[in-house]
Structures are given as C-alpha cells and as structure tokens.
Design an enzyme around this catalytic site. Structure first.
Site, mmCIF file in Angstrom:
data_model
loop_
_atom_site.group_PDB
_atom_site.id
_atom_site.type_symbol
_atom_site.label_atom_id
_atom_site.label_comp_id
_atom_site.label_asym_id
_atom_site.label_seq_id
_atom_site.Cartn_x
_atom_site.Cartn_y
_atom_site.Cartn_z
ATOM 1 N N ARG A 134 10.939 -15.578 15.621
ATOM 2 C CA ARG A 134 10.328 -15.100 14.222
ATOM 3 C C ARG A 134 9.515 -16.621 13.757
ATOM 4 O O ARG A 134 8.251 -16.106 13.146
ATOM 5 C CB ARG A 134 11.389 -14.835 13.248
ATOM 6 C CG ARG A 134 12.107 -13.313 13.621
ATOM 7 C CD ARG A 134 13.339 -13.420 13.019
ATOM 8 N NE ARG A 134 14.053 -12.094 13.072
ATOM 9 C CZ ARG A 134 14.557 -11.685 14.008
ATOM 10 N NH1 ARG A 134 14.528 -12.445 15.180
ATOM 11 N NH2 ARG A 134 14.964 -10.372 13.942
ATOM 12 N N GLY A 156 13.334 -8.095 24.734
ATOM 13 C CA GLY A 156 13.149 -6.921 23.913
ATOM 14 C C GLY A 156 12.989 -7.283 22.315
ATOM 15 O O GLY A 156 12.218 -6.500 21.651
ATOM 16 N N ARG A 193 14.026 -0.329 29.175
ATOM 17 C CA ARG A 193 14.683 -0.443 27.780
ATOM 18 C C ARG A 193 13.738 0.360 26.832
ATOM 19 O O ARG A 193 12.766 0.473 26.696
ATOM 20 C CB ARG A 193 14.814 -1.579 27.303
ATOM 21 C CG ARG A 193 15.852 -2.371 28.009
ATOM 22 C CD ARG A 193 15.681 -4.033 28.070
ATOM 23 N NE ARG A 193 15.998 -4.435 26.858
ATOM 24 C CZ ARG A 193 15.805 -5.890 26.646
ATOM 25 N NH1 ARG A 193 15.559 -6.680 27.906
ATOM 26 N NH2 ARG A 193 16.109 -6.469 25.535
ATOM 27 N N GLN A 213 16.686 -5.760 15.026
ATOM 28 C CA GLN A 213 15.379 -5.698 15.668
ATOM 29 C C GLN A 213 14.522 -4.708 15.195
ATOM 30 O O GLN A 213 13.284 -4.515 14.821
ATOM 31 C CB GLN A 213 15.439 -5.465 17.220
ATOM 32 C CG GLN A 213 15.941 -6.843 17.979
ATOM 33 C CD GLN A 213 16.161 -6.500 19.656
ATOM 34 O OE1 GLN A 213 15.866 -5.265 19.962
ATOM 35 N NE2 GLN A 213 16.585 -7.406 20.009
ATOM 36 N N ASP A 266 25.564 -9.613 20.583
ATOM 37 C CA ASP A 266 25.212 -10.388 21.666
ATOM 38 C C ASP A 266 26.402 -11.173 22.432
ATOM 39 O O ASP A 266 26.390 -11.691 23.624
ATOM 40 C CB ASP A 266 24.195 -11.463 21.686
ATOM 41 C CG ASP A 266 22.553 -10.589 21.311
ATOM 42 O OD1 ASP A 266 22.385 -9.710 21.992
ATOM 43 O OD2 ASP A 266 21.899 -11.097 20.694
ATOM 44 N N ARG A 301 23.113 -12.807 29.443
ATOM 45 C CA ARG A 301 24.410 -13.079 28.820
ATOM 46 C C ARG A 301 25.550 -12.500 29.968
ATOM 47 O O ARG A 301 26.728 -13.153 29.533
ATOM 48 C CB ARG A 301 24.523 -12.372 27.418
ATOM 49 C CG ARG A 301 23.609 -12.701 26.563
ATOM 50 C CD ARG A 301 23.611 -12.401 25.234
ATOM 51 N NE ARG A 301 22.489 -12.726 24.359
ATOM 52 C CZ ARG A 301 22.010 -13.877 23.988
ATOM 53 N NH1 ARG A 301 22.815 -15.056 24.055
ATOM 54 N NH2 ARG A 301 20.988 -14.038 23.330
#
Length: 448
Positions: A36, A104, A132, A179, A330, A405
């Site tokens: 951001r 993403g 995705r 998102q 996450d 992850r």
C-alpha cells in the site's frame, strides 16, 4: 530496476534442533503495508520516503507496476525507498503487460486503481496467481464503469479498460476480505462522490489508515450485527507523507510459534506491528496458554507497534470463532501446527477465505498435517485438529503448492516432529519473508 528471484526449486528437511531457540531479532517489514505504501505514494502528489519496506518478490512487483504507471521509485543506499508521485488521476497507460508474479494482494488492489483511470492495461502473474479467482474483485469494480476481459472464472491474464470518470461504488462484501474492500476503496479514490463499502466483519484496515495518512477523508461506522461500513470521499488531494513500515506480524507468527513449541526456547522480536485487526493469532495463542509478552508498545506511522517475547511452554486446544478469521487469515496454517502439538482437539471456524489464497490453503493445511501423522478433518468451513500433546509423528513430505506460508509452517512443524519433515520447495518463501531460513538458523533452528 530490481532483479526478481529465479524460480529454482529449493527442497528442505526440517528436524528438531540440538537445543532451544533464543535471540533478539527483527522480521521484515509488513507486506500489506509495504504494498500500500508504494501504491498510495505513487498516487500522491510529491516525494514520499519509505523506511522498512519489505523487499520481497511480491512487493518488488508492486514497485515495478507503479513505475510502469508513471511513478518514479528508487532505493537509496541506506535502504530507504523514495517515491515521486504525480498526483491522483495522473497515471499513464503502461507500455507493457504488468506482471504481478505471485502477489494476489498487488493484483487485486491494483485492479481498483486501474479500473478508475481512463486507460487500457493488462495484468498477469505466475502459474499460481493465474489459477486464483479475480471475479470477486472485478464484479464490484465493473459498477464504476470499467470493463474486464479475463480467462474462465475471471482468472489472469486480465485486460482492464478503465474509465476516466468512474462512478462511486456502494458494495457489501459477501465474505470479509481486506483485498476486495481495498480494491473498491481504491477505485473510489478517483470517483466524484462517496464510495461506500459494507463488510460483514472487520478486516485489516491498513488501507483506511494509510489513506488518512495521505490526506483522504475516510469514516468507519458500526452496522450492528451486520458488521461495519467504510465510506471514502472521492477525489481527495493526496499529498506525499513519509512512512515507517512496522515488522510484519504474519511473518513474526512463524518465529513465535517455533519459540513456543521448541522446549526451553525464548525469542524476542522487536518492532512488530500490533494493529488489532491483525493480531488474532496472538489472541488465539494466548487462549491456548502461550507465554507471550508485549513490551515497549508505541505508535509509528499511524500503526501500533511493540516488542514481543515468546517463551516455550505447554499449549492446550482452542476453539477459534469465525469472527476472528479476518484478523488472522494468513496465520491459520502455522496455528494448525501449534494445535497439532497441543493437547486436546482444536476447532477453527469460518475458514472459507482460505480456499482462495496462494493455494486452496485449507486443503493444503489439512494435507500438511495428515502426511505427518496428525489427525485432522474439515466440516464445512471448519478445520478440526487433534493435538498430540507433544511431538508430532512427522516423516512426511509436504507439497507447498507454490505457497510460502505452507512452506514456513512445514519448516516449523519439523522442529517438533519425531521424524524429519521434508518440504518439496522453499523458493517461494522469499516472496514474503526474505532471509527466513537464515534468520531461523541464527536463533538455533537446523535445516538440511
């Protein structure tokens, strides 16, 4: 222009270390805030200096995209990043396809920016990102007047015909997603009027915080049992402001869980972001009896920050409510590792959002545990983990599915497994946590 990592496969074997984990460390900058900061600084008027930017592959893709749209972005020798923005509405049409790699977050947020500027652009990504879904972003963005052409299911590559005079949006999220919320708000930046987003439960609010930081008017109000509403006044004068990026709590999560599980360990992580909409994992670990101490709490760049010490001890099962999911979406894979080591049966509720991450992260987490001898099942959108009350059996090979992850979670599991845990690939870890394996080795982990 920064070089991007080559997709070399890097397998790993994780085994218990010879002794406890210990040390005082820092983790890389928050990925959400790093994305951001580059985007908003590129939309603002003037020079922004960013300190602590995460220099992982995903964020470098965002930097490249904003350069292609007209922002001047440079990295100084001391690690600071400098962005010269041209002001809201002044982006230029990119000359080539925007390659978002594995990110993403970058692709979905950038879709909001591109939809609300009068130009044609094309986004693509790596094999994982191209699988995705993007329809949950492109569907609401279409209401501003933009046109999208994509592969079946709204998947990348995605061609966007933006609109120079976008309509403000009024949208209720069917599923809580920071998102999607952020993409809608970013499209509303360049619209005349008020953009309104309802979310069924609070999601991470870095977009709202940073928009205010750059001078936008953003309001958040509760909607009772229906969640909350975020409103943005369109076409603000965004003015450059310096940013200090805190340590990423999602990255800190892997070090913290490792320190809690490996007997005798105690690790301190300095300067971790403590935004209350990002700390669901810490709340859940405390519910499991974890010894977590936060010191030197302060506010830096509009975000709460503190130093966290995790000390090993016995953990017990936890029932994580669905309402907590947006604040730790996450972190469920590594929390599942903690639950596998704990005593009792843990239940994680409302995990539908995990199905649309870098992989179907819900099924991938289940597979990670099962292949290493942990009993786990899925009921609807709930995951149920049967803890072993000590070392997990291990001995399996984890298929990471190009998901950083999952790779890190598997590496933590191996630290407390009776048999070695093999990870098929760790190359993608650098997309979010550059230097993860070397940092873990520094505090006492041993990987082969």
């Amino acid at each position: 222009m920064e070089k991007h990592a080559s997709p070399t496969v890097r397998p790993l074997v994780s085994t218990p270390p010879a002794g406890p984990l210990s040390g005082v460390i820092r983790v890389p900058g928050d990925k959400s805030i790093s994305h951001r900061s580059l985007m908003f600084a590129g939309l603002a008027r003037g020079r922004t200096e960013i300190t602590g930017l995460l220099e992982g592959e995903d964020v470098l893709r965002t930097a490249d995209a904003m350069r292609a749209l007209g922002a001047t972005i440079t990295r100084e020798a001391d690690g600071r990043w400098v962005v010269e923005g041209q002001g809201l509405g002044a982006l230029r049409e990119p000359e080539d396809v925007l390659d978002m790699g594995n990110s993403g977050t970058a692709a979905r947020l950038l879709a909001g920016i591109l939809a609300s500027h009068g130009m044609v652009s094309v986004m693509t990504g790596d094999a994982s990102l191209r699988r995705r879904p993007m329809k949950r972003v492109t569907d609401p963005l279409s209401a501003c007047g933009a046109t999208f052409v994509a592969r079946e299911g709204g998947r990348l590559p995605l061609c966007i015909q933006g609109v120079a005079d976008p309509k403000p949006l009024d949208y209720r999220l069917p599923v809580a997603s920071a998102q999607v919320k952020s993409a809608v708000l970013l499209a509303g930046l360049n619209a005349s009027g008020t953009t309104r987003v309802e979310e069924p439960s609070a999601t991470r609010d870095h977009t709202e915080n940073m928009l205010r930081h750059f001078g936008a008017t953003v309001h958040v109000a509760p909607l009772g049992e229906r969640g909350r509403v975020v409103t943005l006044e369109g076409r603000p004068d965004l003015v450059a402001r310096d940013i200090l990026v805190p340590g990423d709590p999602s990255s800190a999560a892997f070090v913290i869980v490792a320190a809690l599980l490996v007997p005798g360990s105690s690790v301190t992580i300095n300067g971790v972001g403590l935004n209350p909409l990002r700390t669901g994992l810490f709340d859940s670990l405390r519910d499991m009896g974890a010894d977590l101490v936060i010191e030197n709490a302060r506010v830096e760049g509009g975000e709460p920050v503190g130093d966290i010490t995790a000390t090993a001890g016995a953990l017990h099962a936890v029932d994580v409510p669905a309402a907590r999911a947006p604040s730790m979406i996450d972190e469920y894979p590594v929390l599942a590792v903690a639950a596998a080591h704990a005593s009792g049966v843990s239940r994680f509720r409302g995990l539908e959002e995990l199905r649309v991450k870098e992989s179907d992260r819900l099924s991938a987490t289940v597979a990670l545990l099962r292949v290493n001898g942990v009993e786990v099942e899925v009921e609807g959108d709930d995951m149920i983990v049967h803890g072993t009350g000590g070392a997990v059996p291990g001995g399996g090979t984890v298929e990471t599915r190009m998901d950083h992850r999952l790779a890190m979670s598997a590496s933590v599991l191996g630290l407390v497994a009776r048999a070695p845990v093999r990870v098929d690939d760790t190359a993608f870890i650098d997309t979010s946590f550059p230097g993860y394996l070397s940092l873990m080795t520094e505090i006492g982990a041993e990987f082969g």
